[in-house]
Write a protein that holds these residues in place. Structure first.
Motif, short mmCIF file in Angstrom:
data_model
loop_
_atom_site.label_atom_id
_atom_site.label_comp_id
_atom_site.label_asym_id
_atom_site.label_seq_id
_atom_site.Cartn_x
_atom_site.Cartn_y
_atom_site.Cartn_z
N LEU A 1 0.86 -1.18 0.00
CA LEU A 1 0.00 0.00 0.00
C LEU A 1 0.89 1.23 0.00
O LEU A 1 1.49 1.58 1.00
CB LEU A 1 -0.90 0.02 1.23
CG LEU A 1 -2.22 -0.72 1.18
CD1 LEU A 1 -3.01 -0.47 2.43
CD2 LEU A 1 -3.04 -0.34 -0.04
N VAL A 2 0.99 1.87 -1.14
CA VAL A 2 1.83 3.06 -1.28
C VAL A 2 1.33 4.14 -0.31
O VAL A 2 0.13 4.27 -0.11
CB VAL A 2 1.72 3.60 -2.72
CG1 VAL A 2 2.65 4.78 -2.93
CG2 VAL A 2 2.02 2.50 -3.71
N ASP A 3 2.25 4.90 0.26
CA ASP A 3 1.86 5.99 1.17
C ASP A 3 0.82 6.90 0.53
O ASP A 3 0.98 7.31 -0.62
CB ASP A 3 3.09 6.85 1.51
CG ASP A 3 3.85 6.26 2.68
OD1 ASP A 3 3.36 5.27 3.26
OD2 ASP A 3 4.93 6.79 3.00
N HIS A 4 -0.20 7.22 1.27
CA HIS A 4 -1.25 8.14 0.82
C HIS A 4 -1.98 7.68 -0.43
O HIS A 4 -2.62 8.48 -1.10
CB HIS A 4 -0.69 9.55 0.57
CG HIS A 4 0.14 10.08 1.69
ND1 HIS A 4 -0.29 10.07 2.99
CD2 HIS A 4 1.39 10.59 1.70
CE1 HIS A 4 0.67 10.57 3.75
NE2 HIS A 4 1.69 10.89 3.01
N LEU A 5 -1.87 6.40 -0.78
CA LEU A 5 -2.53 5.91 -2.00
C LEU A 5 -4.01 6.30 -2.03
O LEU A 5 -4.51 6.82 -3.02
CB LEU A 5 -2.40 4.38 -2.10
CG LEU A 5 -3.23 3.75 -3.21
CD1 LEU A 5 -2.64 4.05 -4.56
CD2 LEU A 5 -3.36 2.25 -3.04
N PHE A 6 -4.70 6.07 -0.92
CA PHE A 6 -6.14 6.35 -0.87
C PHE A 6 -6.42 7.83 -1.11
O PHE A 6 -7.29 8.20 -1.87
CB PHE A 6 -6.72 5.94 0.49
CG PHE A 6 -7.13 4.50 0.57
CD1 PHE A 6 -6.33 3.51 0.04
CD2 PHE A 6 -8.32 4.14 1.18
CE1 PHE A 6 -6.70 2.17 0.11
CE2 PHE A 6 -8.71 2.81 1.25
CZ PHE A 6 -7.90 1.83 0.73
N ARG A 7 -5.66 8.65 -0.39
CA ARG A 7 -5.86 10.08 -0.46
C ARG A 7 -5.64 10.59 -1.89
O ARG A 7 -6.47 11.32 -2.44
CB ARG A 7 -4.88 10.76 0.50
CG ARG A 7 -5.48 11.92 1.22
CD ARG A 7 -4.86 12.20 2.56
NE ARG A 7 -3.43 12.42 2.60
CZ ARG A 7 -2.78 13.34 1.91
NH1 ARG A 7 -3.40 14.13 1.09
NH2 ARG A 7 -1.48 13.46 2.05
N HIS A 8 -4.52 10.18 -2.46
CA HIS A 8 -4.20 10.63 -3.81
C HIS A 8 -5.16 10.06 -4.84
O HIS A 8 -5.56 10.74 -5.78
CB HIS A 8 -2.76 10.29 -4.14
CG HIS A 8 -1.77 11.02 -3.30
ND1 HIS A 8 -0.44 10.74 -3.26
CD2 HIS A 8 -1.96 12.06 -2.43
CE1 HIS A 8 0.17 11.56 -2.41
NE2 HIS A 8 -0.74 12.36 -1.90
N GLN A 9 -5.53 8.81 -4.62
CA GLN A 9 -6.47 8.17 -5.53
C GLN A 9 -7.83 8.87 -5.46
O GLN A 9 -8.50 9.03 -6.47
CB GLN A 9 -6.61 6.69 -5.13
CG GLN A 9 -7.17 5.82 -6.21
CD GLN A 9 -6.21 5.62 -7.37
OE1 GLN A 9 -5.03 5.97 -7.29
NE2 GLN A 9 -6.71 5.06 -8.46
N TYR A 10 -8.18 9.30 -4.27
CA TYR A 10 -9.44 10.03 -4.09
C TYR A 10 -9.43 11.28 -4.97
O TYR A 10 -10.38 11.53 -5.71
CB TYR A 10 -9.59 10.43 -2.61
CG TYR A 10 -10.82 11.27 -2.29
CD1 TYR A 10 -11.99 10.66 -1.85
CD2 TYR A 10 -10.79 12.65 -2.41
CE1 TYR A 10 -13.11 11.44 -1.55
CE2 TYR A 10 -11.90 13.42 -2.12
CZ TYR A 10 -13.06 12.81 -1.68
OH TYR A 10 -14.16 13.56 -1.39
N GLY A 11 -8.35 12.04 -4.91
CA GLY A 11 -8.23 13.26 -5.72
C GLY A 11 -8.34 12.96 -7.20
O GLY A 11 -9.02 13.66 -7.95
N LYS A 12 -7.67 11.87 -7.62
CA LYS A 12 -7.71 11.51 -9.03
C LYS A 12 -9.12 11.17 -9.47
O LYS A 12 -9.60 11.64 -10.50
CB LYS A 12 -6.82 10.28 -9.27
CG LYS A 12 -5.35 10.57 -9.30
CD LYS A 12 -4.58 9.31 -9.65
CE LYS A 12 -3.09 9.51 -9.44
NZ LYS A 12 -2.36 8.25 -9.61
N MET A 13 -9.80 10.34 -8.67
CA MET A 13 -11.14 9.90 -9.05
C MET A 13 -12.12 11.05 -9.09
O MET A 13 -12.95 11.13 -9.99
CB MET A 13 -11.64 8.86 -8.06
CG MET A 13 -10.99 7.54 -8.25
SD MET A 13 -11.86 6.40 -7.17
CE MET A 13 -10.61 5.22 -6.93
N VAL A 14 -12.03 11.92 -8.08
CA VAL A 14 -12.94 13.07 -8.05
C VAL A 14 -12.71 13.92 -9.31
O VAL A 14 -13.66 14.37 -9.95
CB VAL A 14 -12.74 13.90 -6.77
CG1 VAL A 14 -13.46 15.25 -6.88
CG2 VAL A 14 -13.25 13.15 -5.55
#
Lengths: 413, 115
Positions: A6-19
């Motif tokens: 699980l890359v650091d901040h994956l969820f957070r960054h992925q959230y930004g991308k998806m939004v």
């Protein structure tokens, strides 16, 4: 799969991308729906992964976002609501293309320009950027900015409202507008950075997060040739240089350590090199910016092996430059402090006298601190103490308070 | 070896409004836990459950929609594990990641009927 995957901040960054991707499809008017949808996707992912970890979490999340998009399109069709920019309906293939890396970057840049749109107020811009691009929750934003969660919620809803009312489009600026729009973008990035760098936040991690986000946003912009500028590179360099010494700014007791007493062995060399390189690149462009001069100053400090070995003459030259290019009460104050370092006490006093402490607003304690240092240098202890007290009275931050108390303590010994 | 069901009780992440970063942090802990159990050969299977629930009751088969219990009593999922004894499962349950979110683990032995 293991935790390390699980890359650091994956969820957070992925959230930004998806939004960003989904906003490009559904339009800014549906931003709230998009954000809720992405949040749902994450909840689903977490539930599923608990029992059955995926081989590639990032790919899984992207696939989930795609499915979500199809669901939403169906739902909207079923509700008979029309989407302004989907009326002519881009084909499924076009929609799929939006999930390609360079298109994601493009969508994220659109989101950056949206967040930094001139119709939003700076405080709204920061909160909006941290929420929609960086994937912070309102609670996390509140904690990072030392504000109440309610305040952040209000700012976010004001930002959303103003986007709707002003009918802001999810687009990149036209070529002729780029310099002006980019100026605001860089300013907002620097504001986010400063919130982290100057924060009185106890947790080092929270501060690092904000600085890290500012760096990431700046990097996103520099990736695109159209958006590169001297100011952009200079800002990136400046932030790298500052970040390199972030850890040494406070000690383990959360006390502020001034530049003179910071442990220079903890300064992060790779970031200094990165910062210097970016600064050099900025000179390849025609535009001059305060970021560039500030980065040049930071570079002198960061490359000095000891405080005593600091090249104050060069720093003085840069500050004079800065003062000429864009004089503010702060640049005058800093210039005065440099004069003090060079034992040019009269010059320092001359400058200090011309500054109105009130013009520094909540940082007026810096003025009193400098004034105190001046009196200390010329052996006027009482006046120095008096100034320290004034500084103390105008400071909010606990760490700064402790720092001043320590100075007073040293002086009265 | 006996089979046990570990039932996970507690509020759903949805309800708690966890941020992406917090969810990722949780995820890391769950991965570590299930990996540890997998390595030790305890884990036989499991499922996560959707929080929405329905209940059918009485001779008239009345259907009602949940929730039927308080958030902290909600069943979020279960694991089937194979272990020496209930005490051994208690030991495993010590690493359950969500105690700090008001979560709990209920341990039930699966009855094996002799032929």
């Amino acid at each position: 799969m293991s935790q390390e995957k699980l890359v650091d901040h994956l969820f957070r960054h992925q959230y930004g991308k998806m939004v960003a991707i989904l906003t490009r499809i559904f339009g800014l008017t549906h931003l709230q729906m998009v954000e809720d949808a992405v949040q749902d996707t994450f909840i689903l992912a977490v539930q599923k992964w608990k029992m059955n970890p995926p081989e590639n979490p990032e790919a899984w999340l992207t696939a989930a976002a795609k499915n979500r998009m199809i669901d939403l399109l169906r739902k909207i069709k079923a509700d008979q609501t029309r989407l302004d920019n989907l009326v002519t309906g881009p084909s499924a293939m076009v929609l799929n293309d939006l999930f390609l890396d360079h298109e994601i970057e493009d969508s994220q840049l659109r989101m950056i320009f949206t967040a930094c749109h001139p119709t939003l107020k700076p405080i709204e811009q920061i909160a909006f950027a941290l929420k929609t691009i960086s994937g912070f929750s309102t609670k996390e934003i509140a904690s990072a900015l030392l504000q109440k969660e309610e305040t952040i919620k209000k700012r976010l809803s004001r930002a959303r409202k103003s986007i709707k009312e002003n009918d802001i489009k999810f687009s990149l600026p036209e070529k002729k507008d780029i310099p002006l729009r980019m100026k605001r973008v860089l300013e907002v990035i620097y504001l986010i950075f400063n919130e982290g760098f100057h924060s009185g936040q106890k947790e080092y991690l929270v501060r690092k997060e904000l600085c890290g986000e500012a760096l990431r946003l700046c990097k996103m912009i520099l990736k695109k040739t159209n958006f590169r500028s001297g100011a952009g590179y200079a800002l990136f360099g400046l932030m790298c240089l500052h970040t390199a010494r972030l850890e040494s700014k406070t000690n383990e007791r959360n006390e502020i350590v001034d530049l003179e007493n910071q442990d220079r062995s903890t300064w992060f060399r790779p970031l200094i090199i990165l910062g210097d390189n970016a600064l050099t690149k900025s000179f390849g462009y025609d535009d001059i910016s305060t970021f560039q001069i500030e980065a040049a100053i930071a570079s002198v400090h960061l490359n000095a092996p000891t405080f005593e070995a600091t090249d104050w003459e060069t720093i003085l030259k840069h500050y004079k430059n800065l003062n000429q290019f864009h004089a503010t009460p702060f640049t005058r104050l800093h210039l005065a402090i440099v004069h003090l370092q060079l034992q040019q006490n009269d010059e320092a006093y001359d400058l200090l006298q011309k500054i109105k402490p009130a013009s520094l607003e909540q940082r007026s304690y810096l003025y009193f601190g400098a004034m105190a240092d001046y009196y200390k240098t010329i052996q006027k202890k009482d006046k120095a103490l008096d100034c320290y007290q004034k500084a103390l009275a105008s400071v909010n931050n606990d760490a700064e308070k402790k720092f001043l108390l320590k100075k007073i303590d040293q002086l009265t010994k | 070896m006996k089979d046990f069901m570990m039932i996970f009780l507690g509020p759903s992440y949805e309800e708690l409004g966890l941020s992406p970063e917090q969810m990722q942090e949780r995820m890391g802990k769950w991965f570590a836990w299930s990996e540890k159990m997998g390595r030790a050969g305890y884990l036989k299977g499991g499922n996560a459950l959707v929080p929405v629930s329905k209940r059918v009751t009485g001779p008239d088969r009345v259907v009602s929609d949940g929730p039927f219990v308080e958030a902290k009593e909600m069943i979020g999922g279960y694991y089937i594990v194979s272990a020496e004894s209930a005490d051994a499962v208690v030991k495993i349950a010590e690493d359950f990641p969500d105690y700090d979110l008001d979560g709990a683990v209920e341990i039930r032995e699966v009855i094996v009927f002799e032929q």
